[in-house]
Design a protein around this motif. Structure first.
Motif, PDB file in Angstrom:
ATOM      1  N   GLY A   2       5.942   1.048 -13.860  1.00  0.00           N
ATOM      2  CA  GLY A   2       5.835   0.084 -12.774  1.00  0.00           C
ATOM      3  C   GLY A   2       5.502   0.774 -11.468  1.00  0.00           C
ATOM      4  N   TYR A   3       5.425  -0.010 -10.413  1.00  0.00           N
ATOM      5  CA  TYR A   3       5.065   0.548  -9.108  1.00  0.00           C
ATOM      6  C   TYR A   3       6.252   1.263  -8.474  1.00  0.00           C
ATOM      7  N   ILE A   4       5.974   2.428  -7.904  1.00  0.00           N
ATOM      8  CA  ILE A   4       7.007   3.239  -7.250  1.00  0.00           C
ATOM      9  C   ILE A   4       6.462   3.728  -5.916  1.00  0.00           C
ATOM     10  N   PRO A   5       7.342   4.047  -4.947  1.00  0.00           N
ATOM     11  CA  PRO A   5       6.861   4.450  -3.619  1.00  0.00           C
ATOM     12  C   PRO A   5       6.335   5.887  -3.602  1.00  0.00           C
ATOM     13  N   PHE A   6       5.351   6.099  -2.752  1.00  0.00           N
ATOM     14  CA  PHE A   6       4.895   7.460  -2.473  1.00  0.00           C
ATOM     15  C   PHE A   6       5.995   8.210  -1.720  1.00  0.00           C
ATOM     16  N   ASP A   7       6.053   9.522  -1.901  1.00  0.00           N
ATOM     17  CA  ASP A   7       6.825  10.364  -0.991  1.00  0.00           C
ATOM     18  C   ASP A   7       5.959  10.573   0.247  1.00  0.00           C
ATOM     19  N   THR A   8       6.437  10.198   1.397  1.00  0.00           N
ATOM     20  CA  THR A   8       5.620  10.275   2.605  1.00  0.00           C
ATOM     21  C   THR A   8       6.364  10.995   3.724  1.00  0.00           C
ATOM     22  N   LYS A   9       5.601  11.612   4.580  1.00  0.00           N
ATOM     23  CA  LYS A   9       6.124  12.152   5.830  1.00  0.00           C
ATOM     24  C   LYS A   9       4.983  12.272   6.816  1.00  0.00           C
ATOM     25  N   THR A  55      -0.259  10.847   8.119  1.00  0.00           N
ATOM     26  CA  THR A  55       0.772  10.594   7.122  1.00  0.00           C
ATOM     27  C   THR A  55       0.402  11.311   5.829  1.00  0.00           C
ATOM     28  N   LEU A  56       1.296  12.145   5.349  1.00  0.00           N
ATOM     29  CA  LEU A  56       1.100  12.874   4.106  1.00  0.00           C
ATOM     30  C   LEU A  56       1.742  12.093   2.970  1.00  0.00           C
ATOM     31  N   ARG A  57       1.033  11.965   1.860  1.00  0.00           N
ATOM     32  CA  ARG A  57       1.559  11.216   0.720  1.00  0.00           C
ATOM     33  C   ARG A  57       1.497  12.073  -0.544  1.00  0.00           C
ATOM     34  N   TRP A  58       2.556  12.018  -1.323  1.00  0.00           N
ATOM     35  CA  TRP A  58       2.621  12.694  -2.615  1.00  0.00           C
ATOM     36  C   TRP A  58       3.012  11.668  -3.665  1.00  0.00           C
ATOM     37  N   SER A  59       2.363  11.748  -4.808  1.00  0.00           N
ATOM     38  CA  SER A  59       2.793  10.980  -5.976  1.00  0.00           C
ATOM     39  C   SER A  59       3.533  11.929  -6.913  1.00  0.00           C
ATOM     40  N   PRO A  66     -12.089   4.755  -8.146  1.00  0.00           N
ATOM     41  CA  PRO A  66     -12.174   3.296  -8.265  1.00  0.00           C
ATOM     42  C   PRO A  66     -11.565   2.604  -7.048  1.00  0.00           C
ATOM     43  N   SER A  67     -12.022   1.421  -6.771  1.00  0.00           N
ATOM     44  CA  SER A  67     -11.454   0.631  -5.687  1.00  0.00           C
ATOM     45  C   SER A  67      -9.974   0.400  -5.954  1.00  0.00           C
ATOM     46  N   GLY A  68      -9.171   0.529  -4.917  1.00  0.00           N
ATOM     47  CA  GLY A  68      -7.738   0.324  -5.062  1.00  0.00           C
ATOM     48  C   GLY A  68      -7.011   1.518  -5.630  1.00  0.00           C
ATOM     49  N   HIS A  69      -7.656   2.669  -5.678  1.00  0.00           N
ATOM     50  CA  HIS A  69      -7.048   3.893  -6.196  1.00  0.00           C
ATOM     51  C   HIS A  69      -7.171   5.017  -5.162  1.00  0.00           C
ATOM     52  N   VAL A  70      -6.352   6.034  -5.322  1.00  0.00           N
ATOM     53  CA  VAL A  70      -6.450   7.245  -4.511  1.00  0.00           C
ATOM     54  C   VAL A  70      -6.309   8.450  -5.441  1.00  0.00           C
ATOM     55  N   PRO A 118       0.803  -1.238   0.000  1.00  0.00           N
ATOM     56  CA  PRO A 118       0.000   0.000   0.000  1.00  0.00           C
ATOM     57  C   PRO A 118       0.829   1.277   0.000  1.00  0.00           C
ATOM     58  N   ASN A 119       2.143   1.162   0.163  1.00  0.00           N
ATOM     59  CA  ASN A 119       3.010   2.338   0.140  1.00  0.00           C
ATOM     60  C   ASN A 119       3.521   2.659  -1.261  1.00  0.00           C
ATOM     61  N   GLU A 120       3.048   1.893  -2.264  1.00  0.00           N
ATOM     62  CA  GLU A 120       3.466   2.119  -3.636  1.00  0.00           C
ATOM     63  C   GLU A 120       2.259   2.358  -4.526  1.00  0.00           C
ATOM     64  N   TYR A 121       2.500   3.053  -5.614  1.00  0.00           N
ATOM     65  CA  TYR A 121       1.450   3.299  -6.601  1.00  0.00           C
ATOM     66  C   TYR A 121       2.017   3.061  -7.992  1.00  0.00           C
ATOM     67  N   ARG A 122       1.144   2.953  -8.951  1.00  0.00           N
ATOM     68  CA  ARG A 122       1.558   2.619 -10.314  1.00  0.00           C
ATOM     69  C   ARG A 122       2.092   3.852 -11.031  1.00  0.00           C
TER      70      ARG A 122
END
Length: 821
Positions: A355-362, A377-381, A399-403, A347-351
């Protein structure tokens, strides 16, 4: 019994005495923070003596030996009159309201932390020009000098609200001012709401062609048909996540209440006196005090005078001796929602695109008054910050599984908009001004400019460069990993629309469509106006030459082109066709209402019943047309869309199908729905205002609600801090008074011209301006609402750069010298 009476009497007297003593105590504490304008004082942070001359309207004219000291004076004056306003706005943009107001503002803090506007402003400091940075630093010193004075001399904590909400006023920093511009960008941005509503409506409608009825494009060149939202997004059914209910302090705009304005200019050839003329009235949410603050700054390049916003060291709309500038919201589409697919195994990665890459989080901690702090927790793509699905009911279309992620031009960390504003104040010609604004980024605006001989309009702000193959053209959310849906930078400033010295000698903007360029240089598909521009065009073309007075007349015009267009369409088969009906019956009331409307010229006059009958009828008509098709989603269509009703009653592209109630067996006609909606309106008016429909007043329903954002709903206190005024105008008049659109007061005037100015360069010192309340934010000050009644009546105060005139009737002169001199 006698003893009981005596003791009851004594207790009553004691209670009254205690109440009087308490009231006197409250008044004493509150009055301690009333500013003294006539004084001499030594303060730290100056290089030389400055003078703040308060003219008869309490507008500060600030004189100093250099620009730094003048900006110091503006910071001091802002803090004198609007310290609480600055306190609240800064905490809003920082996401720190809950430290003062508790859990009620927690949702606002969560949202602002996710956007990190204050952090981006801090990073943008390094990109400012030396002159701009000097102004920011000097302004901060002026604010802090006032705070130091308040603390040193026990001046009631600087504002009466500070006694109710005990919190220290931290030192002002230059980044705080830049953050205010970011906050204004948020308040003026409405494209998120439009994207979400278009997608939600698309999912509800069986016939995709009907989307262009209820959300019509402004008439003009055709638009390539958009796909169904369901065809581009892997969504089976809405998630139905409850939407946020944000308090009055929220900077997130409600649909239809983002930004609006009018600005228009005449060249010398179209001016009776032979000089250019400029009128401007920016529209924002009404409040007490208004967000605007009038000021004059005597800079090294000359005097500038106009409207400022406390917290920002600049004249945002106004004039110098040689140049005038006015602002209107451009409706530039600088926001996109992109749906990021979460890695089902992490859940810490997005497409991403490869391919899948990690969110920038803090993580960030929100302190909350009265309860334990909250860590979020703040997340940036790569596309931007991840938004909560409760915002604007994003969950309904996610959609389900998306943000959802937000791409937005205001999320830059090298924002030089303030530096561009400083250069604008120093410019002396239209050409210089347009060059000065090249570094402007957000909030996107149309700037109308005049100098002694020229007029122009330039759209400023970063215009996203979208791929021509973008799945939704930015009109609905799209998939974030698809390269064609991502922004490809920004267009060059030269691509922004621009008009200089048109042949007919008139330029204007009412938030209307300003370009016919095809996507992706289209600027926007959503425009703020399709109606006022028609009335403005008629008024401008109706005179060969114009004067200051004719521009004022246009600025205050209350005729609704919408009413003049819609009533003949909707009522054509109802007027003068009713049968005799007994007095007091609904049928008789309907006849009376139709007779009034048949003889009405469309003027939304506060003293007349016709505007209320018309407005209530159209509101109920639109609701009846869409309720059976959209269900609960119809509640989100809070304002009447004239183009929709016109399409239906002209049956454009089969739009009359909206008149048939699908759930009923009979086939209803548009005449049936019009009659039923009129009856709905009459019943509502009778229940709300009394039985005599012909005796109601539009102004009773269309009261301007200048409410205090914090104390406005507190019993007793609201009587002292709120300002209410009966007003003319409406949603689609040049003197715009946008209604709330929500019950129980759907026609309350909540969004209007908080500032009006008209500048005549044939005689610059005859220019005039006004704000909707007054200069002071202190409810005990006589300047808290001294301009309010003038504003309501369409009057102004002088806008002169004549220093002697300012001194002649000054209400006070503050002389500030450097500490130790």
């Amino acid at each position: 019994m006698r003893a009981l009476f005596i003791w009851t009497y004594r207790l009553a007297v004691l209670a009254i005495v205690i109440a009087i003593i308490g009231g006197c105590g409250v008044y004493y504490l509150a009055s301690r923070s009333l500013p003294t304008y006539d004084k001499s004082i030594e303060l730290d942070g100056l290089t030389d003596t400055i003078e703040i001359v308060r003219d008869t309207a309490n507008v500060p004219h600030i004189f100093g030996a250099n620009d730094q000291d003048v900006f110091f004076g503006l910071g001091y004056a802002h803090a004198q009159d609007r310290l609480w306003q600055m306190f609240v706005m800064r905490r809003t943009v920082q996401g720190r309201l809950s430290e003062v107001f508790g859990a009620d503002t927690l949702d606002i803090d969560r949202l602002l932390r996710r956007l990190d506007l204050h952090g981006l402003a801090q990073k943008s400091l390094a990109s400012q020009t030396p002159e701009a940075l000097s102004a920011l630093e000097a302004y901060a010193r002026g604010v802090n000098a006032r705070i130091e004075e308040v603390n040193r001399d026990a001046l009631g904590r600087g504002a009466p609200e500070m006694f109710l909400f005990s919190a220290p006023f931290a030192a002002w920093h230059p980044a705080d001012s830049l953050a205010f511009l970011k906050l204004m960008s948020l308040q003026l941005s409405g494209h998120i709401t439009e994207e979400v509503l278009r997608a939600r409506t698309s999912l509800e409608l069986d016939d995709a062609k009907r989307l262009l009825d209820i959300l019509p494009d402004v008439p003009g060149k055709s638009v390539i048909a958009l796909p169904d939202y369901a065809s581009i997004m892997p969504i089976s059914a809405p998630n139905q996540i409850a939407g946020l209910s944000l308090p009055a302090l929220s900077p997130f705009p409600t649909r239809g209440l983002a930004g609006a304005s009018n600005a228009f200019a005449a060249a010398p050839a179209r001016s009776a006196a032979g000089g250019t003329i400029l009128a401007n009235d920016p529209h924002l949410g009404l409040s007490a005090p208004t967000i605007w603050y009038l000021a004059r700054l005597e800079l090294a390049t000359g005097g500038v005078i106009g409207g400022s916003i406390p917290g920002i060291p600049a004249i945002l709309t106004g004039r110098s001796a040689k140049l005038g500038w006015g602002l209107t919201s451009s409706y530039l589409d600088d926001q996109d929602i992109l749906m990021e697919e979460i890695n089902p195994n992490n859940p810490n990665e997005y497409r991403g695109m490869s391919g899948y890459i990690p969110f920038d989080t803090k993580q960030t901690i929100i302190q909350i008054k009265g309860q334990a702090p909250e860590t979020i927790t703040l997340r940036w793509s790569e596309n931007g910050p991840i938004l909560p699905q409760s915002l604007y009911k994003l969950g309904d279309i996610t959609p389900s599984g998306h943000v959802p992620a937000l791409s937005w031009a205001a999320l830059g960390d090298q924002d030089t908009s303030f530096s561009a504003g400083i250069k604008l104040m120093q410019a002396t010609t239209v050409s210089e001004a347009i060059t000065a604004l090249k570094g402007y980024q957000t909030p996107a605006q149309n700037v109308t400019l005049v100098d002694q001989t020229s007029i122009a309009m330039k759209s400023v702000g970063r215009m996203p460069k979208r791929d021509p193959n973008h799945a939704t053209q930015g009109r609905m959310p799209s998939l974030g990993w698809v390269p064609e849906n991502r922004w490809q930078g920004y267009f060059d400033y030269s691509e922004n629309p621009e008009v200089r010295n048109p042949v007919d000698g008139i330029i204007g903007n009412t938030n209307n469509k300003i370009t016919d360029e095809p996507f992706p240089k289209h600027v926007s598909f959503e425009w703020g106006d399709s109606q006022r521009i028609q009335r403005w065009t008629r008024l401008m073309q109706g005179r060969k030459v114009h004067t200051r007075e004719s521009f004022i007349e246009a600025q205050l015009d209350t005729v609704s082109t919408s009413a003049r267009t819609l009533l003949p369409l909707v009522a054509k088969d109802l007027w003068f066709t009713g049968e005799a009906a007994p007095d007091g019956t609904l049928a008789r009331q309907r006849q009376s209402a139709l007779e009034l409307l048949a003889n009405w010229n469309g003027e939304m006059n506060e003293h007349m019943p016709e505007p209320l009958i018309y407005a209530a009828w159209m509101r109920n008509l639109q609701d009846r047309l869409i309720r059976d098709d959209l269900g609960p989603l119809a509640d989100d269509y809070t304002h009447v869309e004239p183009l929709f009703i016109e399409r239906v009653y002209r049956n454009i592209d089969g739009a009359a199908v909206w008149c048939d109630i699908r759930q009923s067996t009979p086939i209803e006609t548009c005449l049936d729905i019009a009659r039923l909606a009129l009856d709905d309106a009459i019943v509502w008016i009778i229940e709300t205002y009394g039985t005599n429909v012909g005796a109601v007043r539009w102004g009773d329903a269309h009261q301007a609600t200048h409410d205090h954002p914090v104390l406005g709903k507190v019993p007793v206190l609201n009587y002292f801090v709120n300002i209410r005024q009966s007003t003319s105008g409406g949603d689609n008049t040049l003197m715009r008074g946008k209604t709330s659109g929500t019950n129980p007061t759907p026609f309350a005037n909540v969004h209007a011209a908080g500032y009006r100015g008209v500048y005549d360069f044939a005689d610059p010192d005859s220019s005039v301006f006004i704000t909707s309340t007054g200069q002071s934010g202190h409810f005990l000050s006589k300047y808290y609402e001294n301009m309010g009644q003038l504003w309501r009546r369409g009057e102004y105060v002088p806008m002169s750069l004549d220093a002697d005139l300012a001194r002649a009737a000054a209400v006070g002169v503050t002389v500030i010298t450097p500490l130790g001199n």
